[in-house]
Design an enzyme around this catalytic site. Sequence first.
Site, PDB file in Angstrom:
ATOM      1  CB  SER A   1      -0.850  -0.015   1.269  1.00 41.49           C
ATOM      2  OG  SER A   1      -1.532   1.213   1.423  1.00 41.49           O
TER       3      SER A   1
ATOM      4  CE1 TYR B   1      -3.988  -2.569   5.102  1.00 39.68           C
ATOM      5  CE2 TYR B   1      -3.288  -0.327   4.599  1.00 39.68           C
ATOM      6  CZ  TYR B   1      -3.706  -1.572   4.171  1.00 39.68           C
ATOM      7  OH  TYR B   1      -3.840  -1.817   2.824  1.00 39.68           O
TER       8      TYR B   1
HETATM    9  N1  LIG Z   1      -8.769  -0.753  -1.549  1.00 44.24           N
HETATM   10  C1  LIG Z   1      -7.780   0.065  -1.256  1.00 44.24           C
HETATM   11  O1  LIG Z   1      -7.973   1.309  -1.186  1.00 44.24           O
HETATM   12  C2  LIG Z   1      -6.395  -0.468  -1.033  1.00 44.24           C
HETATM   13  C3  LIG Z   1      -5.341   0.469  -0.995  1.00 44.24           C
HETATM   14  C4  LIG Z   1      -4.053   0.008  -0.781  1.00 44.24           C
HETATM   15  C5  LIG Z   1      -3.814  -1.354  -0.623  1.00 44.24           C
HETATM   16  N2  LIG Z   1      -4.850  -2.240  -0.647  1.00 44.24           N
HETATM   17  C6  LIG Z   1      -4.518  -3.664  -0.464  1.00 44.24           C
HETATM   18  O2  LIG Z   1      -4.986  -4.393  -1.580  1.00 44.24           O
HETATM   19  C7  LIG Z   1      -5.300  -5.727  -1.204  1.00 44.24           C
HETATM   20  C8  LIG Z   1      -6.699  -6.068  -1.695  1.00 44.24           C
HETATM   21  O3  LIG Z   1      -7.600  -5.125  -1.136  1.00 44.24           O
HETATM   22  P1  LIG Z   1      -9.084  -4.903  -1.701  1.00 44.24           P
HETATM   23  O4  LIG Z   1      -9.307  -3.439  -1.714  1.00 44.24           O
HETATM   24  O5  LIG Z   1      -9.324  -5.693  -2.913  1.00 44.24           O
HETATM   25  O6  LIG Z   1      -9.911  -5.513  -0.456  1.00 44.24           O
HETATM   26  P2  LIG Z   1     -11.296  -6.280  -0.413  1.00 44.24           P
HETATM   27  O7  LIG Z   1     -12.198  -5.764  -1.477  1.00 44.24           O
HETATM   28  O8  LIG Z   1     -11.732  -6.219   1.009  1.00 44.24           O
HETATM   29  O9  LIG Z   1     -10.914  -7.784  -0.807  1.00 44.24           O
HETATM   30  C9  LIG Z   1     -10.136  -8.571   0.065  1.00 44.24           C
HETATM   31  C10 LIG Z   1      -9.983  -9.973  -0.522  1.00 44.24           C
HETATM   32  O10 LIG Z   1      -9.233 -10.762   0.421  1.00 44.24           O
HETATM   33  C11 LIG Z   1      -9.983 -11.933   0.736  1.00 44.24           C
HETATM   34  N3  LIG Z   1      -9.720 -12.319   2.114  1.00 44.24           N
HETATM   35  C12 LIG Z   1      -9.924 -11.582   3.235  1.00 44.24           C
HETATM   36  N4  LIG Z   1      -9.586 -12.289   4.321  1.00 44.24           N
HETATM   37  C13 LIG Z   1      -9.147 -13.499   3.878  1.00 44.24           C
HETATM   38  C14 LIG Z   1      -8.662 -14.663   4.513  1.00 44.24           C
HETATM   39  N5  LIG Z   1      -8.535 -14.742   5.850  1.00 44.24           N
HETATM   40  N6  LIG Z   1      -8.307 -15.726   3.760  1.00 44.24           N
HETATM   41  C15 LIG Z   1      -8.443 -15.667   2.401  1.00 44.24           C
HETATM   42  N7  LIG Z   1      -8.875 -14.594   1.739  1.00 44.24           N
HETATM   43  C16 LIG Z   1      -9.238 -13.529   2.465  1.00 44.24           C
HETATM   44  C17 LIG Z   1     -11.445 -11.558   0.491  1.00 44.24           C
HETATM   45  O11 LIG Z   1     -12.241 -12.670   0.154  1.00 44.24           O
HETATM   46  P3  LIG Z   1     -13.156 -13.541   1.173  1.00 44.24           P
HETATM   47  O12 LIG Z   1     -13.895 -12.573   2.033  1.00 44.24           O
HETATM   48  O13 LIG Z   1     -13.993 -14.351   0.242  1.00 44.24           O
HETATM   49  O14 LIG Z   1     -12.178 -14.383   1.946  1.00 44.24           O
HETATM   50  C18 LIG Z   1     -11.308 -10.668  -0.736  1.00 44.24           C
HETATM   51  O15 LIG Z   1     -11.227 -11.465  -1.901  1.00 44.24           O
HETATM   52  C19 LIG Z   1      -5.143  -5.781   0.323  1.00 44.24           C
HETATM   53  O16 LIG Z   1      -3.901  -6.344   0.642  1.00 44.24           O
HETATM   54  C20 LIG Z   1      -5.171  -4.316   0.737  1.00 44.24           C
HETATM   55  O17 LIG Z   1      -4.434  -4.095   1.918  1.00 44.24           O
HETATM   56  C21 LIG Z   1      -6.130  -1.837  -0.853  1.00 44.24           C
END
Ligand SMILES: NC(=O)c1ccc[n+]([C@@H]2O[C@H](COP(=O)([O-])OP(=O)(O)OC[C@H]3O[C@@H](n4cnc5c(N)ncnc54)[C@H](OP(=O)(O)O)[C@@H]3O)[C@@H](O)[C@H]2O)c1
Length: 261
Positions: free
Chosen positions: A135, A148
């Site tokens: 991130s 985080y």
């Molecule tokens: N969105 C942002 O603004 C942002 C910014 C910077 C970095 N990021 C990073 O990008 C990555 C993806 O984020 P996102 O925005 O796509 O988040 P998201 O929409 O909340 O998706 C998270 C994904 O992780 C899976 N997950 C969560 N807990 C899990 C577990 N215990 N075991 C297996 N799978 C699990 C969820 O699926 P299930 O619930 O089906 O398990 C889902 O597919 C993360 O590492 C986040 O820190 C996001």
Amino acid sequence: MRIDGKAVLITGASEGIGAACVESFRRRGARLSLVARSEEKLKQVGGAGAVITAGDITLPETRETAVARTLERHGTIDIVVNNAGVGLYSPSWRASIDETRRMYELNFFAPLALIQLVVPYMRANKSGMIVNVGSVAGKMTLPWFTLYSTTKFALGSLTSGLRMELRNDGIQTMVVCPGYVKTRFQTNVIDGHPPDRLLRGRKFAITAEQCAEAIARGVERDARTVVTPAYSWIYIALHRLFPSLIDAQLAAIYHGESAAK
Ligand SMILES: NC(=O)c1ccc[n+]([C@@H]2O[C@H](COP(=O)([O-])OP(=O)(O)OC[C@H]3O[C@@H](n4cnc5c(N)ncnc54)[C@H](OP(=O)(O)O)[C@@H]3O)[C@@H](O)[C@H]2O)c1
């Protein structure tokens, strides 16, 4: 690395950035293996051709099953995208230690353990790429996201160290540093919520598809770091050059003060 024909294991593939990565890698001819807890969503996202492992990636049996199934179907693992992650908005001085550990299990220890499972196969092939989704918060500490941020700094450091450890094994590593991406990440957090001013900034956020395209293009050009949107580099650079000034602005956002204050 060329993506066409490569076996790619993506965690957190059921929604958000991970699901968008499935599309970006599939379009480029990847053979996919997907992990998340929701089997139903994985089946929707993965379609007919993908290997699916429904389970909690923080559990050793989920990781071992995912790797075994990928090897069984695809014969190899060329690229791992450690994408599954979760946020925690609680202030560090009063956050639950148990919740903090839970976040570390998903954001740091699960990627590390998965890497330890796949690196022996990559070393044997003298080829591979490890992609860790960090991130911008892993480049500059955000006060609404202190703990985080620590997990993403740790993941970034791991990515750099691995690159040097594995430089003679043909294995590359890349850290991805998204800014604000329009997904359900903000509501899927373990606890707390972001400052209002940050939520108002959602209109400037990039889509999960834009983020996934940046990740796939990063793999294709063997990037060490992908910051997306690219203009976030400006904030990172300003923070390095003028840490007190930028800290003060971030603190003002956190405390809901006006920029002029
Ligand atoms: N969105 C942002 O603004 C942002 C910014 C910077 C970095 N990021 C990073 O990008 C990555 C993806 O984020 P996102 O925005 O796509 O988040 P998201 O929409 O909340 O998706 C998270 C994904 O992780 C899976 N997950 C969560 N807990 C899990 C577990 N215990 N075991 C297996 N799978 C699990 C969820 O699926 P299930 O619930 O089906 O398990 C889902 O597919 C993360 O590492 C986040 O820190 C996001």
